[in-house]
Design an enzyme around this catalytic site. Sequence first.
Site, PDB file in Angstrom:
ATOM      1  N   GLU A 180     105.481  49.216  42.298  1.00  0.00           N
ATOM      2  CA  GLU A 180     105.164  48.773  43.382  1.00  0.00           C
ATOM      3  C   GLU A 180     105.399  46.962  43.070  1.00  0.00           C
ATOM      4  OE1 GLU A 180     100.766  47.142  42.722  1.00  0.00           O
ATOM      5  OE2 GLU A 180     101.020  48.459  41.698  1.00  0.00           O
ATOM      6  N   ASP A 182      90.051  51.744  37.714  1.00  0.00           N
ATOM      7  CA  ASP A 182      91.101  51.357  36.758  1.00  0.00           C
ATOM      8  C   ASP A 182      90.938  49.395  36.294  1.00  0.00           C
ATOM      9  OD1 ASP A 182      93.200  50.033  38.550  1.00  0.00           O
ATOM     10  OD2 ASP A 182      92.201  51.746  38.959  1.00  0.00           O
TER      11      ASP A 182
END
Length: 282
Positions: free
Chosen positions: A94, A6
């Site tokens: 997150e 990613d």
Amino acid sequence: MLKGIDVSKWQGNIDFAKVKADGISFVIIRCGIGSSKDSYFEANYKNAKAAGLQVGTYFYAYAKTPEQAAKEAECCINIIKGKSFDLPVFYDLEENSIANTGKANILAIAKAFTEKVKSAGFNVGIYANLNWNKNYLTDKWYDTLPRWIAQYNSKCTYTGKYDIWQYSSTGKVSGISGNVDMNYCYTDFSAKTQTTAKTETDSFFPPRGYFKKGDSSANVGKIASFMRKTFPAYTDKKALGNYYGDYIIKSITEFQRRTGLEPDGCIGPLTLAMLERYGFKK
């Protein structure tokens, strides 16, 4: 099982042909963060597709309320509309400031984002680390979505359902300068992910999937008439007619602003869905 990476703007310019030659099968590209587009998204998307990699995307969350999450969804949709993906669109949860709002609020945030992006025709999942998955994303609802879990370890110790494991943040791959996140994907999304943004309302729209200035059709006329009848305070009578011109754009922009949508003056699936909430019938 497929091996992937990613990426975001932090990886800079990437030679995706070299990435693929190094044994990488997929890439999940950051499209946005908060209210901003990742400055490398367009180049990364184009070049990854050209290299023949499977492509997914993710949007980094800052939202602390469902209302803010809905706006992040609007931002995400505006960035990725017209794009095709082999893997889901992931909502990246997150931030500690979000965790501090509590599990119930996080669930509402996740639902607000994913439901809007789903309504635009995309398969949507949740990204979070092991701690989040074990302590915050515990509602059974999360198991209805693809899960991408981060745990930098020799194995993933999460005992629940997950589809992708991000196992390292210090990977080295040809074509990328510096470190890159490494992932394994265990799920074949080819039969699960729509490759373009389509919804059950597509036939109502032009082929591009939304109305914009210059369009002319009976459906535009239906919307104009509805706006004039239902929202006369900010719809000029000149908005009547089948042409999508300045007057209907002005009224739709005000409608979007007042209902928390992105005020772009165009009518896509989200704006149409909001109009239907106020009584519009196709």
